[in-house]
Write a protein that holds these residues in place. Structure first.
Motif, PDB file in Angstrom:
ATOM      1  N   LEU A 226      -7.891   6.869   3.318  1.00 22.93           N
ATOM      2  CA  LEU A 226      -8.060   7.460   1.987  1.00 22.93           C
ATOM      3  C   LEU A 226      -9.491   7.943   1.786  1.00 22.93           C
ATOM      4  O   LEU A 226      -9.726   8.986   1.178  1.00 22.93           O
ATOM      5  N   GLU A 227     -10.452   7.183   2.323  1.00 28.87           N
ATOM      6  CA  GLU A 227     -11.852   7.616   2.235  1.00 28.87           C
ATOM      7  C   GLU A 227     -12.023   8.938   2.970  1.00 28.87           C
ATOM      8  O   GLU A 227     -12.686   9.853   2.488  1.00 28.87           O
ATOM      9  N   ASN A 228     -11.411   9.000   4.163  1.00 28.13           N
ATOM     10  CA  ASN A 228     -11.568  10.210   4.982  1.00 28.13           C
ATOM     11  C   ASN A 228     -10.996  11.452   4.310  1.00 28.13           C
ATOM     12  O   ASN A 228     -11.531  12.539   4.466  1.00 28.13           O
ATOM     13  N   ILE A 229      -9.876  11.287   3.584  1.00 27.17           N
ATOM     14  CA  ILE A 229      -9.283  12.476   2.980  1.00 27.17           C
ATOM     15  C   ILE A 229      -9.752  12.647   1.535  1.00 27.17           C
ATOM     16  O   ILE A 229      -9.227  13.475   0.795  1.00 27.17           O
ATOM     17  N   GLY A 230     -10.759  11.867   1.139  1.00 21.58           N
ATOM     18  CA  GLY A 230     -11.414  12.105  -0.144  1.00 21.58           C
ATOM     19  C   GLY A 230     -10.631  11.706  -1.379  1.00 21.58           C
ATOM     20  O   GLY A 230     -10.756  12.350  -2.423  1.00 21.58           O
ATOM     21  N   VAL A 231      -9.856  10.633  -1.299  1.00 23.26           N
ATOM     22  CA  VAL A 231      -9.159  10.143  -2.490  1.00 23.26           C
ATOM     23  C   VAL A 231     -10.185   9.459  -3.404  1.00 23.26           C
ATOM     24  O   VAL A 231     -10.997   8.665  -2.930  1.00 23.26           O
ATOM     25  N   PRO A 232     -10.168   9.755  -4.714  1.00 24.32           N
ATOM     26  CA  PRO A 232     -11.149   9.137  -5.619  1.00 24.32           C
ATOM     27  C   PRO A 232     -11.026   7.608  -5.630  1.00 24.32           C
ATOM     28  O   PRO A 232      -9.931   7.066  -5.452  1.00 24.32           O
ATOM     29  N   ARG A 233     -12.151   6.943  -5.872  1.00 26.93           N
ATOM     30  CA  ARG A 233     -12.197   5.490  -5.785  1.00 26.93           C
ATOM     31  C   ARG A 233     -11.202   4.793  -6.710  1.00 26.93           C
ATOM     32  O   ARG A 233     -10.553   3.825  -6.320  1.00 26.93           O
ATOM     33  N   GLU A 234     -11.062   5.310  -7.941  1.00 29.45           N
ATOM     34  CA  GLU A 234     -10.174   4.645  -8.910  1.00 29.45           C
ATOM     35  C   GLU A 234      -8.731   4.643  -8.402  1.00 29.45           C
ATOM     36  O   GLU A 234      -7.964   3.722  -8.645  1.00 29.45           O
ATOM     37  N   GLU A 235      -8.381   5.715  -7.683  1.00 26.35           N
ATOM     38  CA  GLU A 235      -7.016   5.850  -7.204  1.00 26.35           C
ATOM     39  C   GLU A 235      -6.786   5.004  -5.955  1.00 26.35           C
ATOM     40  O   GLU A 235      -5.679   4.589  -5.650  1.00 26.35           O
ATOM     41  N   MET A 236      -7.917   4.784  -5.231  1.00 26.10           N
ATOM     42  CA  MET A 236      -7.811   4.163  -3.915  1.00 26.10           C
ATOM     43  C   MET A 236      -7.297   2.735  -3.976  1.00 26.10           C
ATOM     44  O   MET A 236      -6.378   2.353  -3.261  1.00 26.10           O
ATOM     45  N   LYS A 237      -7.901   1.931  -4.876  1.00 30.02           N
ATOM     46  CA  LYS A 237      -7.568   0.509  -4.922  1.00 30.02           C
ATOM     47  C   LYS A 237      -6.080   0.267  -5.193  1.00 30.02           C
ATOM     48  O   LYS A 237      -5.432  -0.450  -4.442  1.00 30.02           O
ATOM     49  N   PRO A 238      -5.519   0.876  -6.281  1.00 30.58           N
ATOM     50  CA  PRO A 238      -4.094   0.647  -6.521  1.00 30.58           C
ATOM     51  C   PRO A 238      -3.208   1.125  -5.369  1.00 30.58           C
ATOM     52  O   PRO A 238      -2.214   0.462  -5.048  1.00 30.58           O
ATOM     53  N   ARG A 239      -3.595   2.226  -4.736  1.00 28.17           N
ATOM     54  CA  ARG A 239      -2.767   2.709  -3.629  1.00 28.17           C
ATOM     55  C   ARG A 239      -2.760   1.716  -2.480  1.00 28.17           C
ATOM     56  O   ARG A 239      -1.720   1.456  -1.861  1.00 28.17           O
ATOM     57  N   VAL A 240      -3.951   1.165  -2.165  1.00 27.98           N
ATOM     58  CA  VAL A 240      -4.019   0.179  -1.081  1.00 27.98           C
ATOM     59  C   VAL A 240      -3.207  -1.055  -1.452  1.00 27.98           C
ATOM     60  O   VAL A 240      -2.419  -1.584  -0.652  1.00 27.98           O
ATOM     61  N   GLU A 241      -3.365  -1.503  -2.706  1.00 27.12           N
ATOM     62  CA  GLU A 241      -2.640  -2.707  -3.124  1.00 27.12           C
ATOM     63  C   GLU A 241      -1.131  -2.499  -3.056  1.00 27.12           C
ATOM     64  O   GLU A 241      -0.391  -3.373  -2.579  1.00 27.12           O
ATOM     65  N   ASP A 242      -0.661  -1.340  -3.536  1.00 31.26           N
ATOM     66  CA  ASP A 242       0.775  -1.059  -3.486  1.00 31.26           C
ATOM     67  C   ASP A 242       1.291  -1.050  -2.053  1.00 31.26           C
ATOM     68  O   ASP A 242       2.339  -1.621  -1.752  1.00 31.26           O
ATOM     69  N   ALA A 243       0.539  -0.396  -1.185  1.00 29.38           N
ATOM     70  CA  ALA A 243       0.984  -0.296   0.206  1.00 29.38           C
ATOM     71  C   ALA A 243       1.040  -1.680   0.851  1.00 29.38           C
ATOM     72  O   ALA A 243       1.975  -1.992   1.600  1.00 29.38           O
ATOM     73  N   MET A 244       0.048  -2.527   0.516  1.00 24.07           N
ATOM     74  CA  MET A 244       0.046  -3.871   1.108  1.00 24.07           C
ATOM     75  C   MET A 244       1.208  -4.704   0.592  1.00 24.07           C
ATOM     76  O   MET A 244       1.778  -5.513   1.312  1.00 24.07           O
ATOM     77  N   LYS A 245       1.544  -4.484  -0.670  1.00 26.23           N
ATOM     78  CA  LYS A 245       2.680  -5.210  -1.244  1.00 26.23           C
ATOM     79  C   LYS A 245       3.960  -4.801  -0.518  1.00 26.23           C
ATOM     80  O   LYS A 245       4.792  -5.631  -0.151  1.00 26.23           O
ATOM     81  N   LEU A 246       4.089  -3.493  -0.292  1.00 27.64           N
ATOM     82  CA  LEU A 246       5.274  -2.954   0.364  1.00 27.64           C
ATOM     83  C   LEU A 246       5.486  -3.564   1.743  1.00 27.64           C
ATOM     84  O   LEU A 246       6.612  -3.862   2.145  1.00 27.64           O
ATOM     85  N   THR A 247       4.393  -3.760   2.476  1.00 28.77           N
ATOM     86  CA  THR A 247       4.538  -4.269   3.838  1.00 28.77           C
ATOM     87  C   THR A 247       4.305  -5.779   3.912  1.00 28.77           C
ATOM     88  O   THR A 247       4.313  -6.361   4.994  1.00 28.77           O
ATOM     89  N   GLY A 248       4.062  -6.384   2.756  1.00 29.70           N
ATOM     90  CA  GLY A 248       3.947  -7.843   2.709  1.00 29.70           C
ATOM     91  C   GLY A 248       2.702  -8.406   3.379  1.00 29.70           C
ATOM     92  O   GLY A 248       2.754  -9.465   4.007  1.00 29.70           O
ATOM     93  N   ILE A 249       1.575  -7.713   3.275  1.00 29.72           N
ATOM     94  CA  ILE A 249       0.356  -8.236   3.901  1.00 29.72           C
ATOM     95  C   ILE A 249      -0.745  -8.493   2.879  1.00 29.72           C
ATOM     96  O   ILE A 249      -1.915  -8.603   3.245  1.00 29.72           O
ATOM     97  N   THR A 250      -0.356  -8.608   1.596  1.00 27.35           N
ATOM     98  CA  THR A 250      -1.356  -8.793   0.543  1.00 27.35           C
ATOM     99  C   THR A 250      -2.292  -9.966   0.846  1.00 27.35           C
ATOM    100  O   THR A 250      -3.493  -9.890   0.614  1.00 27.35           O
ATOM    101  N   ASP A 251      -1.748 -11.036   1.415  1.00 29.28           N
ATOM    102  CA  ASP A 251      -2.575 -12.218   1.670  1.00 29.28           C
ATOM    103  C   ASP A 251      -3.562 -12.036   2.821  1.00 29.28           C
ATOM    104  O   ASP A 251      -4.420 -12.883   3.041  1.00 29.28           O
ATOM    105  N   LEU A 252      -3.451 -10.924   3.559  1.00 32.70           N
ATOM    106  CA  LEU A 252      -4.393 -10.710   4.663  1.00 32.70           C
ATOM    107  C   LEU A 252      -5.615  -9.894   4.236  1.00 32.70           C
ATOM    108  O   LEU A 252      -6.526  -9.679   5.031  1.00 32.70           O
ATOM    109  N   ALA A 253      -5.642  -9.448   2.967  1.00 30.95           N
ATOM    110  CA  ALA A 253      -6.624  -8.457   2.510  1.00 30.95           C
ATOM    111  C   ALA A 253      -8.062  -8.709   2.958  1.00 30.95           C
ATOM    112  O   ALA A 253      -8.747  -7.785   3.363  1.00 30.95           O
ATOM    113  N   ASP A 254      -8.515  -9.975   2.910  1.00 41.88           N
ATOM    114  CA  ASP A 254      -9.928 -10.235   3.197  1.00 41.88           C
ATOM    115  C   ASP A 254     -10.197 -10.660   4.633  1.00 41.88           C
ATOM    116  O   ASP A 254     -11.331 -10.939   5.001  1.00 41.88           O
ATOM    117  N   ARG A 255      -9.139 -10.713   5.448  1.00 42.22           N
ATOM    118  CA  ARG A 255      -9.341 -11.131   6.844  1.00 42.22           C
ATOM    119  C   ARG A 255      -9.942  -9.986   7.648  1.00 42.22           C
ATOM    120  O   ARG A 255      -9.856  -8.822   7.282  1.00 42.22           O
TER     121      ARG A 255
END
Lengths: 279, 255, 259
Positions: A112-141
């Motif tokens: 998302l950084e590479n394709i220039g997605v604004p910061r405000e949009e970035m966080k929710p998109r990452v969170e949604d995608a992690m929820k979808l694939t069930g890796i939310t608990d790995l976020a800080d690893r």
């Protein structure tokens, strides 16, 4: 409506004499789940790279015919435009970790950084995608501290977060243990249920039978079979051409030879086999 | 003061040449081709190779450094600027992670990459004896560039083992620049020729298809000729170069 | 296995909170002043009034002293002894031992030189102890450094420990097959190829796949990049940077006019 349209595609890598893809014609509808099977060297990976734009844009070489995916025409577009529309994940989970980031969350945001997605949009998109694939608990690893299956799910998430119209997966479980394989197929199932257009090259036929809408069989760079999973995966042609087939199909085929299997169709999965033998 | 200003002129000329080269490769678009995604992925691997091999060499207690094999490798297959960047970042990262004393030497690494890349572009990386010559030229560049750093930052005697030679030369009444430069000419060739040869061996071991997709596969093409003969020529060339170095050294010390 | 390589120590401190570029300017400023200043005692005063207070303010004094003992003092000590003994400076001879005849001048020269090296390495060390590499690269990228540089630096920091682990595995494996890493010079030199080969080729074949993986995530996208984390840059930061630049210029001027 066809979102993938390949017409008479023939392709040869640089410095080689033989074409890896020969006269490929393939249409995939939006929302369809297409599985691609084929022995090693049949051109599965090359087909995936073609669909994802890396053939010919990254690998060079000679291509003829027309490739259209998600409204882009291969010869008239750049890899840059292509990756915005088509996502690609492949075999080795370790090599798909960018290395540019220290945590899983940052790793997923890298695209998302590479394709220039604004910061405000970035966080929710990452969170949604992690929820979808069930890796939310790995976020800080650290991405490098994860198991193969977890890394492959991070790789998938990193692609999904870019919201591709078509997802191309090249044997995403071939280097994983059974647990990792189950985790990754769990994600693929979710995607299929959400109506994503998925093209999956895979040799684990029992899994394919569970989700694919349609299967094509690739042999020496040509599509030799194209149809419903139940038909393609149990075809006698696969046996002749040296494809890997389901052990349940093999058992039922032997059983049919001695009159123990009465159905007209051969099974691919355990459930189908059990059902068939019960009758 | 007059010596300093004379050296400042050399410094400005050197910087000007580099800037001209840089602008030229940028304008011709060669730079963009050299810095492909594959190159950007190759650079960290090359830096890690520099550091890992540097440490293996320490484990084996060999009297060389061999800490720029990755730099030379990148310079050959991806051009002088990619090589220069690999060298520079190698030193900066070495400084930032292992030993901060490595920081000030980054210009040396820059030139090792730049010079080996230029030599490779000129076709001097295509067989064993040409690679030996490249290694020697790189050694000269490395000795010349490290001299001002050693003199201005460290007053001539640095923290490396070869400083004993410098110290001895200082005692015999040599000027500090001559002493440092002569030490460099004595120590560098063995290291850099070995480095270049190992990088050559690695490139020869890579698959043709892999090399073909790198920015400058033409630099890595091997010229014909039996490899045995090549190796003998290479050894002969190395001996000649060493004699030449001894001759130059004699001149520097005499003058 | 260490997952990444860096000196960074996570702390809550005024130094940690500074903008990474301010810290970099600070580190470079200290180095420039110590090398350019025409006054003999500048580097020594810098240690007392800049380096040590900074390490206290950044709450990394213990790590700094540790690095000092392990990395900085051995080098500086070696430098001091070598230069004091071997710099052929004319002056008051202190003693004569064989061919050695150090003078008062050469000892003073060596002391200043060694201290300057201590200042240089110390100021980089404190910078590295208080600055997360990711923050530095994010900030520099935001200021116009091409994103590829951030990629190279950070991925190198993560590859090196992997490579070192691989190197250790290969050394152990080859030793168990009887490879010689201890005896004569020629045997040890001959051991180099079987050690280096697997390490190098193994990591080079991965390069292409890794390039594809980052391309698939828009690495070469021509759009203006954004970043996930925002790095604060306050007026205080700007003030620090500008004052340092003024100090460097003043030092340079005094060097030119006073010497």
């Amino acid at each position: 409506m066809a979102i993938v349209n390949l017409q008479n595609v023939t392709y040869r890598y640089p410095l080689t004499d033989e074409s890896v893809l020969k006269n490929i014609n393939l249409q995939v509808d939006e929302g369809e789940f297409l599985a691609v099977i084929g022995p090693n060297g049949s051109g599965k990976s090359t087909l995936c790279y073609t669909l994802a734009g890396f053939v010919p844009h990254f690998f060079k070489g000679e291509i003829s015919g027309s490739v259209e995916v998600a409204g882009l025409e291969s010869s008239a577009s750049t890899l840059d435009e292509w990756v915005m529309n088509v996502g690609l994940a492949f075999q080795n989970p370790f090599n798909q970790i960018s290395g540019a980031k220290f945590t899983v969350f940052e790793e997923i945001a890298f695209g998302l950084e590479n394709i220039g997605v604004p910061r405000e949009e970035m966080k929710p998109r990452v969170e949604d995608a992690m929820k979808l694939t069930g890796i939310t608990d790995l976020a800080d690893r650290s991405p490098y501290s994860l198991s193969g299956g977890q890394q492959q799910r991070v790789a998938l998430t990193s692609i999904l977060v870019m919201q591709p119209k078509v997802l191309v997966l090249d044997e995403p479980t071939s280097q994983l243990d059974p647990i990792g394989t189950r985790e990754v197929f769990g994600v693929i199932r979710t995607l299929a249920e959400k109506g994503m257009t998925v093209i999956l090259a895979e040799h684990k036929v029992e899994w394919i039978a569970n989700f694919a809408d349609r299967v094509i069989a690739l042999h020496e760079g040509q599509i030799i079979l194209d149809g419903l999973p139940g038909e393609v995966l149990t075809s006698d042609i696969l046996l002749e051409k040296g494809f890997g087939i389901s052990r349940y199909t093999s058992v039922a085929r032997k059983a049919r030879a001695i009159g123990l299997w009465k159905n007209s169709n051969l099974p691919v999965t355990l459930d189908e086999a059990v059902d068939g033998f019960k009758r | 003061m007059s010596i300093i200003s004379e050296n400042a002129v050399y410094f400005i000329i050197a910087v000007a040449i580099i800037v001209i080269l840089l602008v030229w490769s940028y304008v011709t678009g060669r730079m963009r081709k050299d810095f492909s995604t594959t190159t950007w992925v190759l650079i960290p691997v090359a830096i890690a190779i520099n550091i890992a091999i540097g440490q293996i060499v320490v484990t084996l207690k060999l009297p060389v450094f061999l800490d720029s094999i990755g730099t030379v490798l990148v310079a050959v297959v991806a051009g002088p600027w990619a090589g220069a960047l690999t060298g520079t970042l190698s030193n900066i990262i070495w400084g930032a992670t292992i030993d901060p004393n490595a920081f000030p030497w980054f210009p040396v690494a820059f030139f090792i990459g730049l010079v080996s890349g230029l030599m490779a572009n000129a076709g001097w990386f295509k067989n064993w004896w040409k690679v030996a010559v490249t290694g020697f030229v790189v050694a000269l560049a490395s000795a010349i560039v490290s001299t001002p750093i050693a003199v201005y930052l460290y007053g001539g005697i640095t923290a490396s083992g070869s400083s004993f030679i410098t110290a001895y030369l200082l005692q015999t009444g040599q000027g500090v620049v001559q002493a440092v430069l002569s030490t460099g000419f004595l120590v560098e060739p063995v290291d850099k020729i070995t480095t270049a040869m190992l990088a050559f061996a690695i490139i020869q071991g890579l698959s043709k298809r892999f090399v073909a997709r790198l920015p400058r596969p033409e630099n890595a093409e091997v010229e014909g000729g039996a490899s045995q003969t090549q190796l003998f020529i290479a050894i002969g060339v190395v001996i000649l170069l060493v004699l030449f170095a001894a001759f130059m050294l004699g001149n520097i010390l005499g003058g | 296995m260490q997952e990444r390589l860096s000196f960074y120590k996570k702390r809550e401190s005024a130094v940690h909170r500074l903008n990474p570029l301010s810290k970099l300017t600070l580190a470079l400023g200290i180095v420039f002043v110590s090398f350019l200043s025409p006054y003999y005692w500048t580097p020594h005063l810098l240690i007392l009034f800049a380096v040590i207070p900074l390490s206290l303010l950044g709450k990394v004094l213990r790590e700094y002293i540790n690095a000092m003992l392990r990395l900085i003092l051995p080098t500086a000590g070696f430098l001091f002894i070598m230069q004091a003994l071997f710099q052929p400076l004319e002056g008051v001879e202190l003693f004569r031992f064989g061919f050695l005849h150090p003078t008062q001048e050469s000892v003073l020269f060596a002391f200043a030189n060694a201290t300057r090296i201590v200042v240089m390495v110390s100021s980089f060390t404190i910078f590295l102890l208080t600055t997360h590499p990711n923050e530095l690269m994010t900030d520099l990228t935001r200021r116009g450094l091409p994103g590829q540089f951030a990629y190279v630096i950070i991925s190198t920091l993560q590859i090196i420990p992997q490579m070192q682990a691989k190197a250790q595995t290969i050394i152990a494996a080859q030793r168990s097959r009887g490879l010689d890493t201890e005896s004569t010079f020629f045997k040890r030199a001959g051991s180099l190829i079987p050690l280096v080969g697997p390490l190098v080729f193994g990591s080079l074949v991965e390069v292409e796949e890794r390039a594809i993986a980052i391309e698939a995530r828009g690495f070469t996208s021509t759009r203006v990049k954004t970043s996930l984390n925002s790095i604060p840059d306050t007026n205080k930061d700007k003030l620090i940077r500008w004052s340092l630049i003024v100090i460097i210029i003043v030092t340079l001027a005094s060097r030119i006019w006073l010497s």
